[in-house]
Design an enzyme around this catalytic site. Structure first.
Site, PDB file in Angstrom:
ATOM      1  N   HIS A  24      13.743  31.511  29.716  1.00  0.00           N
ATOM      2  CA  HIS A  24      14.561  30.593  28.910  1.00  0.00           C
ATOM      3  C   HIS A  24      15.823  30.199  29.657  1.00  0.00           C
ATOM      4  CE1 HIS A  24      17.490  33.702  27.513  1.00  0.00           C
ATOM      5  NE2 HIS A  24      16.445  34.504  27.416  1.00  0.00           N
ATOM      6  N   ASP A  27      18.862  29.084  28.418  1.00  0.00           N
ATOM      7  CA  ASP A  27      20.186  29.311  27.837  1.00  0.00           C
ATOM      8  C   ASP A  27      20.647  30.741  28.035  1.00  0.00           C
ATOM      9  OD1 ASP A  27      18.050  29.986  26.007  1.00  0.00           O
ATOM     10  OD2 ASP A  27      19.585  30.370  24.501  1.00  0.00           O
ATOM     11  N   ASP A  85      20.154  37.299  31.891  1.00  0.00           N
ATOM     12  CA  ASP A  85      19.266  37.127  30.750  1.00  0.00           C
ATOM     13  C   ASP A  85      19.380  35.665  30.313  1.00  0.00           C
ATOM     14  OD1 ASP A  85      17.839  37.234  28.374  1.00  0.00           O
ATOM     15  OD2 ASP A  85      19.363  38.368  27.288  1.00  0.00           O
ATOM     16  N   GLU A 124      16.655  29.913  23.393  1.00  0.00           N
ATOM     17  CA  GLU A 124      15.941  31.116  22.963  1.00  0.00           C
ATOM     18  C   GLU A 124      16.859  32.061  22.204  1.00  0.00           C
ATOM     19  OE1 GLU A 124      14.646  35.399  23.548  1.00  0.00           O
ATOM     20  OE2 GLU A 124      16.456  34.366  24.224  1.00  0.00           O
ATOM     21  N   GLU A 125      18.098  32.183  22.675  1.00  0.00           N
ATOM     22  CA  GLU A 125      18.985  33.216  22.149  1.00  0.00           C
ATOM     23  C   GLU A 125      19.427  32.953  20.711  1.00  0.00           C
ATOM     24  OE1 GLU A 125      19.336  35.893  23.560  1.00  0.00           O
ATOM     25  OE2 GLU A 125      19.365  35.706  25.738  1.00  0.00           O
ATOM     26  N   HIS A 182      24.091  40.346  26.581  1.00  0.00           N
ATOM     27  CA  HIS A 182      24.818  39.893  25.392  1.00  0.00           C
ATOM     28  C   HIS A 182      26.218  40.486  25.307  1.00  0.00           C
ATOM     29  CE1 HIS A 182      20.717  39.078  23.147  1.00  0.00           C
ATOM     30  NE2 HIS A 182      20.753  38.590  24.381  1.00  0.00           N
TER      31      HIS A 182
END
Length: 484
Positions: free
Chosen positions: A76, A78, A115, A145-146, A456
């Site tokens: 992904h 983003d 990520d 995605e996030e 994150h």
């Protein structure tokens, strides 16, 4: 020039470094979409943006490999925009600044974007490398995605032609993921009429410095949730010190354990000193409760200007009770995989103002019935506070297939290259594999990647030593993909 461009394998690190220069927080992916299209044109491979905002690339087979099964490489585009409290970084305009510390790549007080930037960089390296041997390759780089797997959910059916899906969004080298949890966003809201502030003083209370973390991968590590710790203080202040709630802001990402929360309380002047003492006592209690898990906890007060309006007393009490009572953390482990979380919830975001309140939770489970159970439990909790609860962004779990052909190949190559067996596991984190499989049920699927830690969060890091073996595995596996 960034020092990570000197690392090996050169193509992987160069492309990752290029990607760090392109702002790409979730919800703002226009620049990275164009960046990927421009890259594909330069690399001489087919590429286009689909109706869901995903970027799809295609690279033909190496001569002599045309009869191999088609592989879809997926990641992904983003990244989660989290930063340290003192960082001035603007994720919509500023590049990510990288640094190397003790064998790990970090960002400068922000999320790194490994990520899933490292998955995207691996795809780019495969697409541009003319020396690799492989069958037909497709690439799917998904949007947002996030924040809800929006790109995967909006992926058109029939647009992909692959037999095998290799998702490059796992975060521990030497482990192959063959299943993941589903999830659903639980949002509770309430509007009401403010009341005039008749108190004499106001104090802002801040809790910060918690570790936070990924609400799927790290929900079982016992980390403190800033919202759940703050409600303990607020409830005592209201019941013991006649405090009133003016506002509450805690957390900022649905899939991140909140590391900061702030409230403004109005109260009698004579009770201000007692409130400050209560905060100090609560700080000591939290430090003791989490002494092997959390460090650097900050819990402090500031005198602030008296707000004009407050949350009505009955509403305030109901909200506090619901926040206190709502489930947060692990609910159940998988019976047949007792080391893996089956069902959990993360009290992610609280936004309370004098006229309205919103609470957002991400609930996860690898079982659909338990996902419904935890979501209904949360809905019931906030219903009792008079709130309206909606469920959205639901995605299913990915059922493991231990007899997967691509899994067998990856295990074989891993043992040949590393001299030991790989670990096969099911993750509690949500992966896009489940959504893609709903649209393309015939694909054989596995997820893999190098080692990342603390995604994150502003402590996100990528272990340099795992990049080269990850790349070697990917290259050999592509060469040995079986015939159709």
């Amino acid at each position: 020039m960034s020092e990570i461009r000197n690392l090996k394998p050169e193509g992987l690190w160069r492309n990752f470094d290029d990607l760090t220069q392109v702002p790409r927080p979730s919800g703002h992916v226009e620049k990275v979409q164009q960046f990927l299209l421009d890259f594909a044109e330069k690399a001489g491979v087919e590429a286009f943006k689909d109706a869901g905002g995903n970027i799809i690339m295609r690279k033909p087979a190496t001569p002599g490999y045309e009869n191999r099964k088609t592989v879809l490489l997926q990641a992904h585009m983003d990244m989660v925009p989290q930063k340290a409290p003192d960082s001035k970084h603007n994720f919509e305009t500023d590049p990510i600044e990288t640094r190397i510390v003790d064998g790990w790549v970090y960002a400068n007080n922000t999320t790194l974007g490994s990520d899933d930037g490292i998955g995207v960089a691996a795809i780019m390296a495969v697409m541009e490398d003319k020396t690799l041997k492989h069958g037909p390759i497709e690439a799917l780089i998904t949007r947002d995605e996030e924040t809800g797997m929006y790109g995967a959910n909006e992926l058109p059916e029939g647009i992909l032609h692959s037999d095998i899906l290799m998702n490059l969004d796992s975060e521990t080298w030497g482990k192959f993921v063959i299943g993941s949890a589903g999830g659903v966003d639980v949002t509770s809201t309430l509007e009401y009429k403010e009341v005039e502030n008749d108190q004499e003083a106001a104090v802002k209370v801040t809790l910060k410095g918690l570790r936070g973390g990924h609400s799927g991968l790290e929900i079982n590590e016992g980390r403190a949730n800033a919202n759940k710790e703050m409600v303990r203080l607020v409830r005592k202040a209201v019941s013991d010190l006649d405090a009133r709630l003016a506002c509450w802001q805690g957390g900022n990402m649905r899939n991140a354990i909140p590391f900061k929360a702030e409230v403004v309380l109005a109260l009698p002047e004579e009770n201000v000193a007692a409130l400050k003492e209560l905060v100090a006592q609560q700080k000591t209690a939290i430090e003791d409760e989490f002494k092997t898990i959390e460090s650097g906890i900050e819990f402090f007060t500031e005198d602030v200007e008296k707000p004009q309006a407050l949350v009505p007393v009955e509403i305030q009490d109901n909200l506090i009770d619901a926040i206190y009572a709502c489930h947060n953390g692990v609910l159940r482990m998988i019976p047949v995989y007792p080391d893996v979380v089956e069902t959990s919830s993360n009290l992610a975001i609280i936004d309370i103002e004098p006229t309205k309140a919103a609470i957002k939770i991400l609930a996860r489970s690898s079982r659909e019935d338990m996902k419904e159970y935890i979501a209904t439990q949360l809905e019931s909790c906030f219903n009792m506070a008079g709130m309206k609860t909606t469920l959205s962004g639901s995605y299913g779990g990915w059922d493991p297939n231990p007899d997967s052909e691509i899994l067998g190949l990856l295990k074989k190559v891993y043992k040949e290259q590393n001299g030991k067996e790989a670990i096969v596991q099911v993750d509690h984190a949500g992966l896009e594999c489940s959504v893609i499989l709903d649209k393309y049920p015939g694909m054989d699927v596995v997820s893999l990647g190098p080692t990342l830690r603390s995604p994150h969060t502003a402590s996100e890091r990528f272990e340099i030593a795992t990049a080269e073996p990850f790349w070697k595995l990917l290259v050999q596996a592509l060469e040995e993909i079986p015939a159709k």
